[in-house]
Design a protein around this motif. Structure first.
Motif, PDB file in Angstrom:
ATOM      1  N   LYS A  91      47.828  36.745  36.393  1.00 33.59           N
ATOM      2  CA  LYS A  91      47.648  38.212  36.396  1.00 33.59           C
ATOM      3  C   LYS A  91      46.740  38.609  35.235  1.00 33.59           C
ATOM      4  O   LYS A  91      45.861  39.453  35.372  1.00 33.59           O
ATOM      5  CB  LYS A  91      49.012  38.907  36.231  1.00 33.59           C
ATOM      6  CG  LYS A  91      49.794  38.950  37.517  1.00 33.59           C
ATOM      7  CD  LYS A  91      51.009  39.866  37.366  1.00 33.59           C
ATOM      8  CE  LYS A  91      51.963  39.593  38.518  1.00 33.59           C
ATOM      9  NZ  LYS A  91      53.365  39.600  38.175  1.00 33.59           N
ATOM     10  N   SER A  92      46.994  38.005  34.069  1.00 43.42           N
ATOM     11  CA  SER A  92      46.212  38.365  32.890  1.00 43.42           C
ATOM     12  C   SER A  92      44.753  37.880  33.008  1.00 43.42           C
ATOM     13  O   SER A  92      43.823  38.569  32.591  1.00 43.42           O
ATOM     14  CB  SER A  92      46.974  37.864  31.660  1.00 43.42           C
ATOM     15  OG  SER A  92      46.189  37.253  30.749  1.00 43.42           O
ATOM     16  N   ILE A  93      44.543  36.729  33.635  1.00 44.76           N
ATOM     17  CA  ILE A  93      43.160  36.226  33.824  1.00 44.76           C
ATOM     18  C   ILE A  93      42.440  37.065  34.894  1.00 44.76           C
ATOM     19  O   ILE A  93      41.274  37.431  34.731  1.00 44.76           O
ATOM     20  CB  ILE A  93      43.176  34.726  34.207  1.00 44.76           C
ATOM     21  CG1 ILE A  93      43.874  33.895  33.116  1.00 44.76           C
ATOM     22  CG2 ILE A  93      41.768  34.207  34.434  1.00 44.76           C
ATOM     23  CD1 ILE A  93      44.251  32.480  33.544  1.00 44.76           C
ATOM     24  N   ASP A  94      43.159  37.392  35.984  1.00 48.35           N
ATOM     25  CA  ASP A  94      42.543  38.225  37.033  1.00 48.35           C
ATOM     26  C   ASP A  94      42.152  39.595  36.487  1.00 48.35           C
ATOM     27  O   ASP A  94      41.134  40.158  36.859  1.00 48.35           O
ATOM     28  CB  ASP A  94      43.497  38.397  38.219  1.00 48.35           C
ATOM     29  CG  ASP A  94      43.577  37.133  39.074  1.00 48.35           C
ATOM     30  OD1 ASP A  94      42.691  36.264  38.929  1.00 48.35           O
ATOM     31  OD2 ASP A  94      44.537  36.998  39.866  1.00 48.35           O
ATOM     32  N   LYS A  95      43.010  40.108  35.595  1.00 47.43           N
ATOM     33  CA  LYS A  95      42.707  41.416  34.982  1.00 47.43           C
ATOM     34  C   LYS A  95      41.391  41.307  34.197  1.00 47.43           C
ATOM     35  O   LYS A  95      40.565  42.226  34.208  1.00 47.43           O
ATOM     36  CB  LYS A  95      43.872  41.831  34.070  1.00 47.43           C
ATOM     37  CG  LYS A  95      43.842  43.244  33.612  1.00 47.43           C
ATOM     38  CD  LYS A  95      44.210  44.216  34.746  1.00 47.43           C
ATOM     39  CE  LYS A  95      44.011  45.650  34.366  1.00 47.43           C
ATOM     40  NZ  LYS A  95      44.020  46.560  35.528  1.00 47.43           N
ATOM     41  N   MET A  96      41.203  40.175  33.511  1.00 43.28           N
ATOM     42  CA  MET A  96      39.944  39.985  32.772  1.00 43.28           C
ATOM     43  C   MET A  96      38.763  40.022  33.753  1.00 43.28           C
ATOM     44  O   MET A  96      37.769  40.728  33.499  1.00 43.28           O
ATOM     45  CB  MET A  96      39.935  38.642  32.037  1.00 43.28           C
ATOM     46  CG  MET A  96      38.543  38.277  31.507  1.00 43.28           C
ATOM     47  SD  MET A  96      38.461  36.708  30.685  1.00 43.28           S
ATOM     48  CE  MET A  96      38.553  35.576  32.054  1.00 43.28           C
ATOM     49  N   PHE A  97      38.862  39.290  34.871  1.00 49.83           N
ATOM     50  CA  PHE A  97      37.742  39.285  35.819  1.00 49.83           C
ATOM     51  C   PHE A  97      37.445  40.708  36.308  1.00 49.83           C
ATOM     52  O   PHE A  97      36.295  41.108  36.427  1.00 49.83           O
ATOM     53  CB  PHE A  97      38.048  38.379  37.023  1.00 49.83           C
ATOM     54  CG  PHE A  97      37.989  36.894  36.696  1.00 49.83           C
ATOM     55  CD1 PHE A  97      36.865  36.342  36.075  1.00 49.83           C
ATOM     56  CD2 PHE A  97      39.029  36.039  37.025  1.00 49.83           C
ATOM     57  CE1 PHE A  97      36.793  34.988  35.789  1.00 49.83           C
ATOM     58  CE2 PHE A  97      38.974  34.685  36.738  1.00 49.83           C
ATOM     59  CZ  PHE A  97      37.847  34.165  36.122  1.00 49.83           C
ATOM     60  N   GLU A  98      38.517  41.473  36.529  1.00 52.53           N
ATOM     61  CA  GLU A  98      38.345  42.862  37.000  1.00 52.53           C
ATOM     62  C   GLU A  98      37.675  43.721  35.910  1.00 52.53           C
ATOM     63  O   GLU A  98      36.710  44.434  36.190  1.00 52.53           O
ATOM     64  CB  GLU A  98      39.756  43.391  37.332  1.00 52.53           C
ATOM     65  CG  GLU A  98      39.781  44.783  37.907  1.00 52.53           C
ATOM     66  CD  GLU A  98      41.220  45.340  37.864  1.00 52.53           C
ATOM     67  OE1 GLU A  98      42.191  44.599  38.168  1.00 52.53           O
ATOM     68  OE2 GLU A  98      41.356  46.522  37.477  1.00 52.53           O
ATOM     69  N   LEU A  99      38.169  43.614  34.670  1.00 58.03           N
ATOM     70  CA  LEU A  99      37.643  44.471  33.594  1.00 58.03           C
ATOM     71  C   LEU A  99      36.263  44.028  33.114  1.00 58.03           C
ATOM     72  O   LEU A  99      35.528  44.818  32.513  1.00 58.03           O
ATOM     73  CB  LEU A  99      38.625  44.472  32.406  1.00 58.03           C
ATOM     74  CG  LEU A  99      39.963  45.176  32.661  1.00 58.03           C
ATOM     75  CD1 LEU A  99      40.936  44.910  31.524  1.00 58.03           C
ATOM     76  CD2 LEU A  99      39.762  46.679  32.831  1.00 58.03           C
ATOM     77  N   ALA A 100      35.928  42.776  33.355  1.00 61.70           N
ATOM     78  CA  ALA A 100      34.628  42.262  32.867  1.00 61.70           C
ATOM     79  C   ALA A 100      33.472  42.704  33.741  1.00 61.70           C
ATOM     80  O   ALA A 100      32.315  42.553  33.374  1.00 61.70           O
ATOM     81  CB  ALA A 100      34.682  40.744  32.789  1.00 61.70           C
ATOM     82  N   LYS A 101      33.778  43.248  34.916  1.00 59.63           N
ATOM     83  CA  LYS A 101      32.700  43.634  35.861  1.00 59.63           C
ATOM     84  C   LYS A 101      31.828  44.755  35.300  1.00 59.63           C
ATOM     85  O   LYS A 101      32.316  45.649  34.626  1.00 59.63           O
ATOM     86  CB  LYS A 101      33.334  44.122  37.166  1.00 59.63           C
ATOM     87  CG  LYS A 101      33.681  42.971  38.093  1.00 59.63           C
ATOM     88  CD  LYS A 101      34.199  43.512  39.413  1.00 59.63           C
ATOM     89  CE  LYS A 101      35.084  42.484  40.095  1.00 59.63           C
ATOM     90  NZ  LYS A 101      36.147  43.089  40.873  1.00 59.63           N
TER      91      LYS A 101
END
Ligand code: 13P
Ligand code: SF4
Length: 348
Positions: free
Chosen positions: A338-348
């Motif tokens: 969840k925490s890594i996916d959140k990074m991918f989402e916020l890094a866009k």
């Protein structure tokens, strides 16, 4: 098809020449450079690894801090933590060989759990990742209820599972800026936390950063006098540092950023001399990729990264030891994802 020994020798020499084209001019130690004999010694391993990769539908991902024989001899992708995590997420290969440290290979397994992930170096740690546990994060969060928490990707899955999102050195400033409120927990790198607080203030979006006590045992050794010495010895030098360096060092540098950020800075700059306050592997990459530029490096070698070699990469492909096969507890992996996916989402 069986080859005669003469044919084998020709193949080896061709492979050595391929390696030498990329590695000539690259430092092997402080005072030596890769030569044809070194490349000839590496050639049987690179040939075998590249052949077995095809047979096993394997991909080799190598962090820029691993040695140049891996980076240029067998890696399908080389890069920083973020780029390699993206490659691990996208790959169609069945087997990922991750030449890096444990938290990187663990991240690859978490984001692409159907793949087998192996790490040649075995349980190669990282002074940052090893500095705290998920339990420590829980305690810190209990002391600061309601404060969002970010963790640097250089952390264990257990730590990631206790945070709202993870970040890499390439996106830490942008993601922190997007977090709500004027306080932020950032673990486990206390030096990066200081750089983060200063950068957010500089951008006009200040936040009070609550940090833990970890540091990178390579980057925490740089001091302001190293920057001063570089400038005295090379008057037109541009000095670049990783944000894991102390804030008083970063304040004196021309650029502070991830390994990819530093590489892009050098590639696009019209300057010719660069001082790198980071690990040797990136210095080697810049020497290989910019033979026309002068790269100056005071010191800094990560013994964890250097535990990856051609020999243990071949062995991890053919006959892995249990400690080279990455497994993550499923409950922890779920939280960390969840925490890594959140990074991918916020890094866009
Ligand atoms: P990068 O993501 O910048 O490659 O950093 C990884 C690392 O371990 C730095 O010490
Ligand atoms: Fe960890 Fe530092 Fe090595 Fe990077 S260089 S893997 S932060 S110990």
């Amino acid at each position: 098809m069986l080859q005669t020994s003469l044919e084998q020798e020709v193949l080896l020499m061709q492979e050595a020449q391929r390696l030498y084209k990329q590695l000539c001019g690259v430092s092997r130690s402080k005072n030596t450079r890769w030569n044809l004999a070194d490349c000839l010694a590496a050639a049987p391993y690179t040939l075998a690894i590249n052949r077995f990769k095809k047979e096993h539908n394997a991909v080799v991902l190598a962090h820029s801090y691993t040695t140049p024989d891996l980076v240029y001899g067998v890696a399908d992708f080389r890069g920083d933590s973020y780029e390699l995590a993206l490659k691990a997420r996208e790959t169609q290969a069945d087997l990922i060989i991750f030449a890096g440290v444990w938290f990187m290979a663990e991240t690859a397994k978490i984001i692409n759990p159907s793949k087998e992930v192996r790490i040649p170096a075995g349980k190669a740690g990282c002074s940052l990742a090893d500095s705290m546990t998920g339990q420590d994060v829980k305690k810190l969060r209990a002391k600061h209820p309601g404060v969002p928490a970010l963790c640097y990707i250089n952390s264990t899955a257990d730590v990631k599972a206790q945070c709202d999102a993870c970040v890499t050195s390439g996106n830490v400033f942008d993601i922190a800026q997007k977090m709500p409120g004027n306080e932020l927990i950032f673990v486990p790198d206390m030096l990066m936390a200081q750089n983060l607080e200063a950068e957010l203030k500089r951008r006009g979006t200040p936040k009070h950063i609550i940090a833990s006590g970890g540091s990178c045992c390579v980057h925490d050794k740089y001091r302001p006098e190293h920057v001063q010495q570089l400038r005295e010895q090379h008057p037109s030098i541009r000095v670049l540092a990783h944000p894991e360096c102390p804030i008083e060092v970063c304040a004196l540098c021309d650029y502070v950023g991830s390994t990819k950020g530093m590489a892009s800075y050098i590639a696009s700059s019209s300057d010719t001399t660069f001082g790198l306050l980071t690990e040797q592997g990136l210095v080697n990459r810049m020497e290989a990729e910019h033979p026309d530029k002068k790269i100056v490096w005071p010191f800094g070698t990560c013994s964890y990264m250097k535990r990856n070699s051609l020999i243990n990469t071949l062995q991890a492909l053919l006959d892995p030891r249990p400690d080279q096969i990455v497994t993550v507890d499923s409950a922890v992996a779920e939280g960390a994802k969840k925490s890594i996916d959140k990074m991918f989402e916020l890094a866009k």
